[in-house]
Scaffold this active site. Sequence first.
Site, PDB file in Angstrom:
ATOM      1  N   ARG A  99     -18.511   8.048  -0.192  1.00  0.00           N
ATOM      2  CA  ARG A  99     -18.170   8.049  -1.614  1.00  0.00           C
ATOM      3  C   ARG A  99     -19.278   7.939  -2.481  1.00  0.00           C
ATOM      4  O   ARG A  99     -20.208   6.906  -2.295  1.00  0.00           O
ATOM      5  CB  ARG A  99     -17.132   6.697  -2.447  1.00  0.00           C
ATOM      6  CG  ARG A  99     -16.591   7.132  -3.534  1.00  0.00           C
ATOM      7  CD  ARG A  99     -15.578   6.026  -3.844  1.00  0.00           C
ATOM      8  NE  ARG A  99     -14.835   6.306  -2.521  1.00  0.00           N
ATOM      9  CZ  ARG A  99     -13.401   5.887  -3.332  1.00  0.00           C
ATOM     10  NH1 ARG A  99     -13.452   4.466  -3.547  1.00  0.00           N
ATOM     11  NH2 ARG A  99     -12.225   5.810  -2.670  1.00  0.00           N
TER      12      ARG A  99
ATOM     13  N   ASP B 106       0.689  -1.371  -0.359  1.00  0.00           N
ATOM     14  CA  ASP B 106       0.261   0.068   0.243  1.00  0.00           C
ATOM     15  C   ASP B 106       0.656   1.478   0.309  1.00  0.00           C
ATOM     16  O   ASP B 106       2.030   1.291   0.545  1.00  0.00           O
ATOM     17  CB  ASP B 106      -1.001  -0.340   1.089  1.00  0.00           C
ATOM     18  CG  ASP B 106      -2.291   1.172   1.073  1.00  0.00           C
ATOM     19  OD1 ASP B 106      -2.925   0.517   0.977  1.00  0.00           O
ATOM     20  OD2 ASP B 106      -2.673   2.138   1.045  1.00  0.00           O
TER      21      ASP B 106
ATOM     22  N   GLY C  13     -25.436   5.098  -3.430  1.00  0.00           N
ATOM     23  CA  GLY C  13     -24.765   6.286  -3.568  1.00  0.00           C
ATOM     24  C   GLY C  13     -23.191   4.982  -3.345  1.00  0.00           C
ATOM     25  O   GLY C  13     -23.433   3.465  -3.582  1.00  0.00           O
TER      26      GLY C  13
ATOM     27  N   CYS D  96     -19.367   1.216  -6.103  1.00  0.00           N
ATOM     28  CA  CYS D  96     -19.898   0.136  -7.103  1.00  0.00           C
ATOM     29  C   CYS D  96     -21.218   0.481  -7.822  1.00  0.00           C
ATOM     30  O   CYS D  96     -20.655   0.638  -9.142  1.00  0.00           O
ATOM     31  CB  CYS D  96     -20.275  -1.058  -6.577  1.00  0.00           C
ATOM     32  SG  CYS D  96     -18.601  -1.656  -5.792  1.00  0.00           S
TER      33      CYS D  96
ATOM     34  N   ARG E 148     -16.243  -9.537  -5.066  1.00  0.00           N
ATOM     35  CA  ARG E 148     -17.679  -9.978  -5.255  1.00  0.00           C
ATOM     36  C   ARG E 148     -18.038  -9.899  -3.365  1.00  0.00           C
ATOM     37  O   ARG E 148     -18.110 -10.148  -2.370  1.00  0.00           O
ATOM     38  CB  ARG E 148     -18.641 -11.449  -4.949  1.00  0.00           C
ATOM     39  CG  ARG E 148     -18.311 -12.027  -6.359  1.00  0.00           C
ATOM     40  CD  ARG E 148     -18.845 -12.710  -7.204  1.00  0.00           C
ATOM     41  NE  ARG E 148     -19.582 -12.596  -8.027  1.00  0.00           N
ATOM     42  CZ  ARG E 148     -20.041 -13.286  -8.503  1.00  0.00           C
ATOM     43  NH1 ARG E 148     -20.467 -15.007  -8.205  1.00  0.00           N
ATOM     44  NH2 ARG E 148     -21.486 -14.058  -9.244  1.00  0.00           N
TER      45      ARG E 148
ATOM     46  N   TYR F 242     -22.959   6.164   2.380  1.00  0.00           N
ATOM     47  CA  TYR F 242     -24.047   6.072   1.335  1.00  0.00           C
ATOM     48  C   TYR F 242     -24.554   4.599   1.964  1.00  0.00           C
ATOM     49  O   TYR F 242     -25.833   4.690   1.212  1.00  0.00           O
ATOM     50  CB  TYR F 242     -22.894   5.580   0.315  1.00  0.00           C
ATOM     51  CG  TYR F 242     -22.633   4.869  -0.290  1.00  0.00           C
ATOM     52  CD1 TYR F 242     -23.085   3.430  -0.423  1.00  0.00           C
ATOM     53  CD2 TYR F 242     -20.985   3.813   0.287  1.00  0.00           C
ATOM     54  CE1 TYR F 242     -22.547   2.029  -0.107  1.00  0.00           C
ATOM     55  CE2 TYR F 242     -20.546   3.139   0.095  1.00  0.00           C
ATOM     56  CZ  TYR F 242     -20.941   2.116  -0.390  1.00  0.00           C
ATOM     57  OH  TYR F 242     -20.652   1.189  -0.155  1.00  0.00           O
TER      58      TYR F 242
ATOM     59  N   THR G  75     -12.812  -3.876 -10.718  1.00  0.00           N
ATOM     60  CA  THR G  75     -13.998  -4.222 -11.030  1.00  0.00           C
ATOM     61  C   THR G  75     -13.390  -2.714 -12.586  1.00  0.00           C
ATOM     62  O   THR G  75     -12.788  -1.792 -12.185  1.00  0.00           O
ATOM     63  CB  THR G  75     -15.076  -3.328 -10.577  1.00  0.00           C
ATOM     64  OG1 THR G  75     -15.406  -4.612  -9.673  1.00  0.00           O
ATOM     65  CG2 THR G  75     -15.834  -3.456 -11.788  1.00  0.00           C
TER      66      THR G  75
ATOM     67  N   LYS H  48     -18.916  -8.487 -13.112  1.00  0.00           N
ATOM     68  CA  LYS H  48     -19.021  -8.124 -12.529  1.00  0.00           C
ATOM     69  C   LYS H  48     -20.005  -6.494 -12.957  1.00  0.00           C
ATOM     70  O   LYS H  48     -20.555  -5.933 -11.528  1.00  0.00           O
ATOM     71  CB  LYS H  48     -17.300  -7.152 -11.619  1.00  0.00           C
ATOM     72  CG  LYS H  48     -17.948  -6.382  -9.894  1.00  0.00           C
ATOM     73  CD  LYS H  48     -18.866  -6.720  -9.686  1.00  0.00           C
ATOM     74  CE  LYS H  48     -18.624  -5.960  -8.202  1.00  0.00           C
ATOM     75  NZ  LYS H  48     -17.321  -5.758  -7.790  1.00  0.00           N
TER      76      LYS H  48
END
Length: 456
Positions: free
Chosen positions: A359, A59, A288, A291, A183, A351, A151, A237
Amino acid sequence: MSRSEQSLERLYGSGATPDEQRRAFTDGQVPVAVYGLGKMGLPLAAVYASVSGNVTGVDISESVVGTINDGRSPVENEPGLEAEIERNVSSGALSATTDVEEAAAGASIHVLIVPTLLDDQDVPDLSTLTALIRDIGMHLDPGDIVVVESTVPPGTCAETLWPILRRTVPDPESVGLAFCPERTMSGRALQDIRGAYPKIVGGIDDESTRVAKLVYGEITTNDVHAAPDARTAECVKVFEGIYRDTNIALANELAMVAPELGVDVPEAIELANTQPFCDIHRPGIGVGGHCIPVYPYFLLDSIETSAPIVRMARQINDSMPLYAIEQLREAMDGSDHPLFGANVAVLGVTYRPDVDEIRYSPAFSVVRDLNQLGANVYLVDPVCSDLSPFEGTPVAVERLHRLDLDAAVLVTDHSAFDRIRWDRMDPMVVVDGRQALTLSGSGHTVRTIGDGRGVE
């Protein structure tokens, strides 16, 4: 044991039997690097570590890496993750680093799960993913495989990532590339990764698909389905997100005609869904997260066809915050109290209920519109750790009854809102965007999205 002595440390192109390869993977002979240790990536790295015992997490954040190496989880509200991190770090099965090149040089399986979002023009932004592919590509050895869980638009692996690898890998034909759609949902990530749903894998060649299926067959207790190719797996997806977005748009459109029908649309939907071929989602104030509002554009950017249903679903769902504000304004006009200058509480800005993630939250539109209409906005969210992106005055749930409120809008139905003492507040207009409030007989004027009874 050195890498050269570990004859089964690489699976792509290996002549070993499938059982020998599985044992090598689960015995820790096959080093794994997981790139991206966020809310989805860290649980994935933890599960890989529990299965293989040989994982390096990567990271860019030094604080994230330091927290993990201390045996703690930087991701909160994820059941079981803290204990999983502590156990794997203490056993040596998991470590973290910010050094991409070092991790890439030491790994044979490279799992990428970094953000893929939209730019200001709703165009997919793959810059983080493509930069990462370039960084690790020059360190890939024959027999390595890259597995993408981020994704992406259909065709990304074959048309964008593989050409990058071909330019950077010394011997590109000797490495694999596969896609495995993530998923996973926040709050149940470990459960989802380990087997809540079947896994889907698809490679740019048959050997990439074979290796990905073998590896994920050890990661999950559920089935692993091999797609014909990476593009098909990428579509899986994206299609899942589009289905949900379109289904919600249908529910929202039905909710907007509820006043003409004079019925409670969510109740009608619930009854309709007793028929096994009907599965309409619930309407609400908006959609929201990283995805559902994003993935339709991954498809639209990949095709020339207009796809009007997909586009219209996005427009409907994006319009719901404004629809809620119109419901509020109509109700306030009916009470002879204009929205301009009114004190309005926005209940919930994340969300999802009880998840600290803002987000693409519909609260952004709700708060913006209220401010533009001259309301005094109060932000009430016991879950959100940072309210600074929203223009308004933060207020604790426990102090809500002390405000001289004229209205409230429920955007996100956090469990803490069950404690609101509506009976201690003067009558106001309340817009319930999630069919979550029980205010009958409270003296408040309530508009519930989708409930057209008594609304003209």
